[in-house]
Design a protein around this motif. Structure first.
Motif, PDB file in Angstrom:
ATOM      1  N   LEU A 302       0.833  -1.202   0.000  1.00 28.24           N
ATOM      2  CA  LEU A 302       0.000   0.000   0.000  1.00 28.24           C
ATOM      3  C   LEU A 302       0.867   1.250   0.000  1.00 28.24           C
ATOM      4  CD1 LEU A 302      -2.678   1.525   0.266  1.00 28.24           C
ATOM      5  CD2 LEU A 302      -2.554   1.155   2.737  1.00 28.24           C
ATOM      6  N   LEU A 303       1.885   1.265   0.839  1.00 29.97           N
ATOM      7  CA  LEU A 303       2.753   2.428   0.901  1.00 29.97           C
ATOM      8  C   LEU A 303       3.460   2.648  -0.429  1.00 29.97           C
ATOM      9  CD1 LEU A 303       4.276   1.876   4.453  1.00 29.97           C
ATOM     10  CD2 LEU A 303       2.535   3.546   3.796  1.00 29.97           C
ATOM     11  N   ASP A 304       3.827   1.556  -1.101  1.00 32.71           N
ATOM     12  CA  ASP A 304       4.464   1.682  -2.407  1.00 32.71           C
ATOM     13  C   ASP A 304       3.481   2.205  -3.446  1.00 32.71           C
ATOM     14  OD1 ASP A 304       6.831   1.192  -4.133  1.00 32.71           O
ATOM     15  OD2 ASP A 304       5.473  -0.222  -5.109  1.00 32.71           O
ATOM     16  N   ASP A 305       2.234   1.683  -3.415  1.00 32.67           N
ATOM     17  CA  ASP A 305       1.218   2.147  -4.363  1.00 32.67           C
ATOM     18  C   ASP A 305       0.910   3.628  -4.178  1.00 32.67           C
ATOM     19  OD1 ASP A 305       0.952  -0.305  -5.629  1.00 32.67           O
ATOM     20  OD2 ASP A 305      -0.711  -0.965  -4.360  1.00 32.67           O
ATOM     21  N   LEU A 306       0.966   4.095  -2.937  1.00 33.75           N
ATOM     22  CA  LEU A 306       0.644   5.505  -2.677  1.00 33.75           C
ATOM     23  C   LEU A 306       1.634   6.458  -3.323  1.00 33.75           C
ATOM     24  CD1 LEU A 306      -0.523   5.339   1.040  1.00 33.75           C
ATOM     25  CD2 LEU A 306      -1.886   6.077  -0.917  1.00 33.75           C
ATOM     26  N   LYS A 307       2.840   5.972  -3.601  1.00 30.00           N
ATOM     27  CA  LYS A 307       3.814   6.810  -4.289  1.00 30.00           C
ATOM     28  C   LYS A 307       3.347   7.122  -5.713  1.00 30.00           C
ATOM     29  CE  LYS A 307       7.611   4.729  -1.683  1.00 30.00           C
ATOM     30  NZ  LYS A 307       8.810   3.849  -1.759  1.00 30.00           N
ATOM     31  N   ARG A 308       2.440   6.289  -6.234  1.00 25.90           N
ATOM     32  CA  ARG A 308       1.924   6.470  -7.586  1.00 25.90           C
ATOM     33  C   ARG A 308       0.551   7.148  -7.604  1.00 25.90           C
ATOM     34  NH1 ARG A 308       4.870   1.910  -7.113  1.00 25.90           N
ATOM     35  NH2 ARG A 308       6.335   1.400  -8.785  1.00 25.90           N
ATOM     36  N   PHE A 309       0.038   7.494  -6.426  1.00 24.72           N
ATOM     37  CA  PHE A 309      -1.260   8.173  -6.369  1.00 24.72           C
ATOM     38  C   PHE A 309      -1.175   9.487  -7.127  1.00 24.72           C
ATOM     39  CE2 PHE A 309      -4.205  11.214  -4.461  1.00 24.72           C
ATOM     40  CZ  PHE A 309      -5.386  10.503  -4.465  1.00 24.72           C
ATOM     41  N   GLN A 310      -2.177   9.753  -7.957  1.00 26.47           N
ATOM     42  CA  GLN A 310      -2.172  10.956  -8.796  1.00 26.47           C
ATOM     43  C   GLN A 310      -3.323  11.882  -8.422  1.00 26.47           C
ATOM     44  OE1 GLN A 310      -2.295  10.200 -13.029  1.00 26.47           O
ATOM     45  NE2 GLN A 310      -2.574  12.362 -13.541  1.00 26.47           N
ATOM     46  N   TRP A 311      -2.973  13.115  -8.107  1.00 24.44           N
ATOM     47  CA  TRP A 311      -3.986  14.138  -7.883  1.00 24.44           C
ATOM     48  C   TRP A 311      -4.560  14.610  -9.209  1.00 24.44           C
ATOM     49  CZ3 TRP A 311      -6.024  15.306  -3.330  1.00 24.44           C
ATOM     50  CH2 TRP A 311      -5.297  15.035  -2.171  1.00 24.44           C
ATOM     51  N   PHE A 471     -11.829  -0.385  -9.240  1.00 22.74           N
ATOM     52  CA  PHE A 471     -10.984  -1.136  -8.305  1.00 22.74           C
ATOM     53  C   PHE A 471      -9.546  -0.624  -8.295  1.00 22.74           C
ATOM     54  CE2 PHE A 471     -11.790  -3.524 -12.217  1.00 22.74           C
ATOM     55  CZ  PHE A 471     -10.529  -3.547 -12.792  1.00 22.74           C
ATOM     56  N   PHE A 472      -9.265   0.447  -9.046  1.00 25.13           N
ATOM     57  CA  PHE A 472      -7.977   1.117  -8.954  1.00 25.13           C
ATOM     58  C   PHE A 472      -8.032   2.331  -8.012  1.00 25.13           C
ATOM     59  CE2 PHE A 472      -7.907  -0.432 -13.492  1.00 25.13           C
ATOM     60  CZ  PHE A 472      -7.077  -1.517 -13.238  1.00 25.13           C
ATOM     61  N   ARG A 473      -9.208   2.598  -7.434  1.00 21.84           N
ATOM     62  CA  ARG A 473      -9.355   3.802  -6.616  1.00 21.84           C
ATOM     63  C   ARG A 473      -9.448   3.433  -5.142  1.00 21.84           C
ATOM     64  NH1 ARG A 473     -10.490   8.912  -8.302  1.00 21.84           N
ATOM     65  NH2 ARG A 473     -11.136  10.401  -6.718  1.00 21.84           N
ATOM     66  N   PRO A 474      -8.599   3.955  -4.266  1.00 20.49           N
ATOM     67  CA  PRO A 474      -7.550   4.938  -4.573  1.00 20.49           C
ATOM     68  C   PRO A 474      -6.244   4.319  -5.080  1.00 20.49           C
ATOM     69  CG  PRO A 474      -7.615   4.551  -2.221  1.00 20.49           C
ATOM     70  CD  PRO A 474      -8.750   3.747  -2.816  1.00 20.49           C
ATOM     71  N   VAL A 475      -6.055   3.006  -4.838  1.00 21.03           N
ATOM     72  CA  VAL A 475      -4.880   2.300  -5.339  1.00 21.03           C
ATOM     73  C   VAL A 475      -5.345   0.951  -5.883  1.00 21.03           C
ATOM     74  CG1 VAL A 475      -3.266   3.436  -3.758  1.00 21.03           C
ATOM     75  CG2 VAL A 475      -4.367   1.294  -3.076  1.00 21.03           C
ATOM     76  N   PRO A 476      -4.533   0.268  -6.694  1.00 25.76           N
ATOM     77  CA  PRO A 476      -4.973  -1.002  -7.277  1.00 25.76           C
ATOM     78  C   PRO A 476      -5.411  -2.021  -6.226  1.00 25.76           C
ATOM     79  CG  PRO A 476      -2.997  -0.238  -8.372  1.00 25.76           C
ATOM     80  CD  PRO A 476      -3.220   0.684  -7.215  1.00 25.76           C
ATOM     81  N   GLY A 477      -6.526  -2.688  -6.542  1.00 21.64           N
ATOM     82  CA  GLY A 477      -7.009  -3.762  -5.680  1.00 21.64           C
ATOM     83  C   GLY A 477      -7.904  -3.309  -4.559  1.00 21.64           C
ATOM     84  N   ALA A 491     -13.918   7.445   3.805  1.00 21.04           N
ATOM     85  CA  ALA A 491     -15.253   7.984   3.517  1.00 21.04           C
ATOM     86  C   ALA A 491     -15.182   9.258   2.693  1.00 21.04           C
ATOM     87  CB  ALA A 491     -15.985   8.261   4.828  1.00 21.04           C
ATOM     88  N   SER A 492     -14.104   9.444   1.943  1.00 27.66           N
ATOM     89  CA  SER A 492     -13.927  10.686   1.186  1.00 27.66           C
ATOM     90  C   SER A 492     -13.992  10.430  -0.305  1.00 27.66           C
ATOM     91  CB  SER A 492     -12.565  11.295   1.532  1.00 27.66           C
ATOM     92  OG  SER A 492     -11.522  10.518   0.963  1.00 27.66           O
ATOM     93  N   ALA A 493     -13.841  11.510  -1.085  1.00 31.83           N
ATOM     94  CA  ALA A 493     -13.839  11.401  -2.545  1.00 31.83           C
ATOM     95  C   ALA A 493     -12.672  10.583  -3.059  1.00 31.83           C
ATOM     96  CB  ALA A 493     -13.810  12.798  -3.167  1.00 31.83           C
ATOM     97  N   GLY A 494     -11.696  10.291  -2.207  1.00 33.24           N
ATOM     98  CA  GLY A 494     -10.606   9.423  -2.617  1.00 33.24           C
ATOM     99  C   GLY A 494     -11.045   7.994  -2.832  1.00 33.24           C
ATOM    100  N   ALA A 495     -12.206   7.622  -2.298  1.00 32.22           N
ATOM    101  CA  ALA A 495     -12.749   6.276  -2.465  1.00 32.22           C
ATOM    102  C   ALA A 495     -13.731   6.252  -3.632  1.00 32.22           C
ATOM    103  CB  ALA A 495     -13.444   5.828  -1.177  1.00 32.22           C
TER     104      ALA A 495
END
Length: 549
Positions: A302-311, A471-477, A491-495
């Motif tokens: 998860l921490l690794d996937d978050l490095k790829r999170f795009q605003w 299923f890619f939001r916010p990260v894959p899976g 519970a935010s728009a990130g989901a």
């Protein structure tokens, strides 16, 4: 000790709190800002006689949402208002594409561009009308939408399923070219796609533009009478009637985790608020996993996937108090609550390309709001409460214009960007600047300071592009509100399903929390909540959630 602590009193947090209170839970909502609302607030800061929405303003997704409908907020003071027309997209040659309050109005407008284009719009609407109930159920319920998805699949087979699926994943430029002979219909689709961060050439932008346009055709772009904050006031009143509490000026600094379970939150002031059953976070994804929850409680993947999170892109917004109506060259634009300002799809592509290259656009595409046109209570008779926003890069690598804007967004750069946006308005409404009584500029740092979820002015909780949806939001899976920490829910728009004032992320998180405490797996609390939130009558309209739930 409350049953649940909700972090953030934005619309998603308040929807979640209301649904938990409906189920008999005791709920405390903690909000960093001095007032609730998140990105749904209004004030009189531009001129005392004018009401301006600080952030979001028009709410087609709220009008379509079975979640919002089920809360019956009209009982708590909410009143919706509509402009005579929904959306207008004028061109500098005087033509104007209009999305009307009725299908006939839109058809007539598009037939004026090219014979047959109105009927093409009617066909797109026929498909929407057939799929709408199940499509909205699939959109607003937790992922995967098993029952709604199955019903939708059956209907798709009856509407040329593979061909329709192909159309919805098309770039909006290509979809417009396939469906319309001339610019009018193409503009309505492409302009609505850019309500998100989807350029005309992005895969899936056609489906998003079609969805937003059809929502507008069916529900309009309604606004709360008196200001956007009236929606929040109704949610707060409803929650307090059920025993819930909203505490403002309480910034949460940490989610307390013991043995892999969220048990409390700790505020910046050092106070601990225990949560007996759940913690629900209406905060951005990077804030939850990068700040509130310590890394040792999170999986390495998860921490690794978050490095790829795009605003999504940043935003600059300007509010105006106008001494008179906007002097549009195309009179039809004066009847619309929302006006899209770009001289054709090519100019939209040019704007999006400049953003992708990290450059401040020289001719910014502006989404322009005429709030008094939609709700006469917003300013004195004969005036207009107006605003516009445009997108800017997070990391500025240059200015496509000649003002030398660098992205530091100090007062001088904010002023220069506002001047540029006003020049864009003047292209379609000569004399606009002569009617400005007062204005206010909200740059990306200002927006973030007013709502921490709007990181660098991003308004969608993360990109709407296909690689960060479903299923890619916010990260894959993922794609669901459950997190790697037990009893902690996003519970935010990130989901899923993402940004927009529709309450679905908050409702989905509340459903998941109820499932966590009731027996019976998906046959227990979560399934019951989903059924109540998505029940529809024989005409396909949402039925309200019963008060006793």
């Amino acid at each position: 000790m409350p049953d649940a602590v909700v972090i953030g009193a934005g619309p998603n947090g308040l929807v979640a709190a209301n649904l938990l209170a409906d189920a008999g839970w005791s709920v405390v909502v903690l909000e960093e800002q001095p007032e609730p609302g998140g990105a749904v607030r209004h004030d009189r800061g531009v001129d005392p006689d004018f009401v301006h929405d600080l952030f979001s303003a028009f709410y087609p997704l709220a009008a379509a949402s079975p979640v919002v409908e089920g809360l019956r907020l009209e009982r708590y003071g909410l009143r919706w208002r509509q402009a005579p027309r929904v959306v207008a997209h004028p061109l500098t040659d005087g033509r104007c594409a209009v999305l009307g309050r009725t299908l006939g109005q839109t058809v007539t407008s598009l037939e004026g561009f090219a014979e047959g284009d109105g009927e093409s719009w009617r066909e797109l609407h026929r498909i929407w009308d057939r799929l709408r109930p199940d499509l909205l159920d699939a959109l607003f319920t937790p992922f995967p939408p098993v029952k709604a998805g199955a019903r939708l699949a059956v209907k798709l087979r009856g509407t040329g399923g593979l061909r329709l699926a192909r159309s919805l994943v098309l770039p909006v430029r290509r979809l417009g070219e396939e469906e319309f002979r001339e610019a009018g219909g193409r503009l309505l689709l492409a302009g609505n796609a850019l309500h998100a961060d989807l350029p005309p050439e992005a895969a899936g932008s056609g489906g998003y533009g079609w969805l937003m346009a059809m929502l507008g055709q069916t529900y309009g772009f309604p606004v709360p009478e008196g200001g956007s904050g009236q929606l929040i006031a109704a949610l707060v009143r409803r929650l307090e009637e059920r025993g819930g509490t909203v505490r403002c000026g309480q910034r949460v600094a940490e989610v307390v985790v013991r043995q892999g379970t969220a048990v409390a939150v700790r505020t910046a002031a050092g106070d601990t608020v225990d949560a007996r059953r759940a913690v629900l976070a209406d905060v951005s994804v990077p804030a939850l996993y990068g700040e509130l929850v310590a890394p040792e409680h999170l999986p390495d993947q998860l921490l690794d996937d978050l490095k790829r999170f795009q605003w999504d892109f940043g935003t600059v917004k300007v509010d105006w108090a106008l001494d008179g109506p906007v002097p549009w060259t195309s009179p039809e634009a004066g009847q619309a609550g929302t006006v899209h300002l770009a001289d054709g799809v090519d100019e939209l592509t040019r704007f999006a390309a400049q953003l992708a290259m990290g450059r401040i656009p020289d001719r910014p595409f502006c989404i322009f709001g005429q709030m008094t046109t939609a709700d006469p209570t917003r300013s004195p008779a004969g005036t207009e409460s107006a605003w516009a926003y445009t997108h800017v890069p997070h990391s500025v690598r240059g200015d496509a214009g000649d003002e030398g804007i660098t992205g530091v967004w100090d007062d001088d750069e904010a002023r220069r960007m506002a001047d540029r946006m006003e020049r864009q308005v003047e292209r379609f409404a000569p004399g606009f600047r002569d009617r400005i009584r007062a204005r206010r500029v909200l740059s990306p740092p200002t927006l973030q300071a007013m709502d921490a979820n709007l990181r660098h002015g991003a308004i969608n909780g993360g990109t709407t592009a296909m690689h960060q949806q479903l299923f890619f939001r916010p990260v894959p899976g993922t794609g669901r509100p459950e997190t790697a920490v037990r009893r902690l829910y996003l519970a935010s728009a990130g989901a899923h399903p993402g940004g927009g004032v529709h309450g679905a992320p908050g409702a989905n998180a509340a459903c998941a929390a109820l499932h966590g405490r009731l027996p019976g797996g998906l046959g227990g609390g979560m399934a019951r909540a989903q059924r109540l939130l998505t029940r529809r009558d024989r005409k396909g309209e949402p039925r309200p959630v019963p008060d006793e739930w």
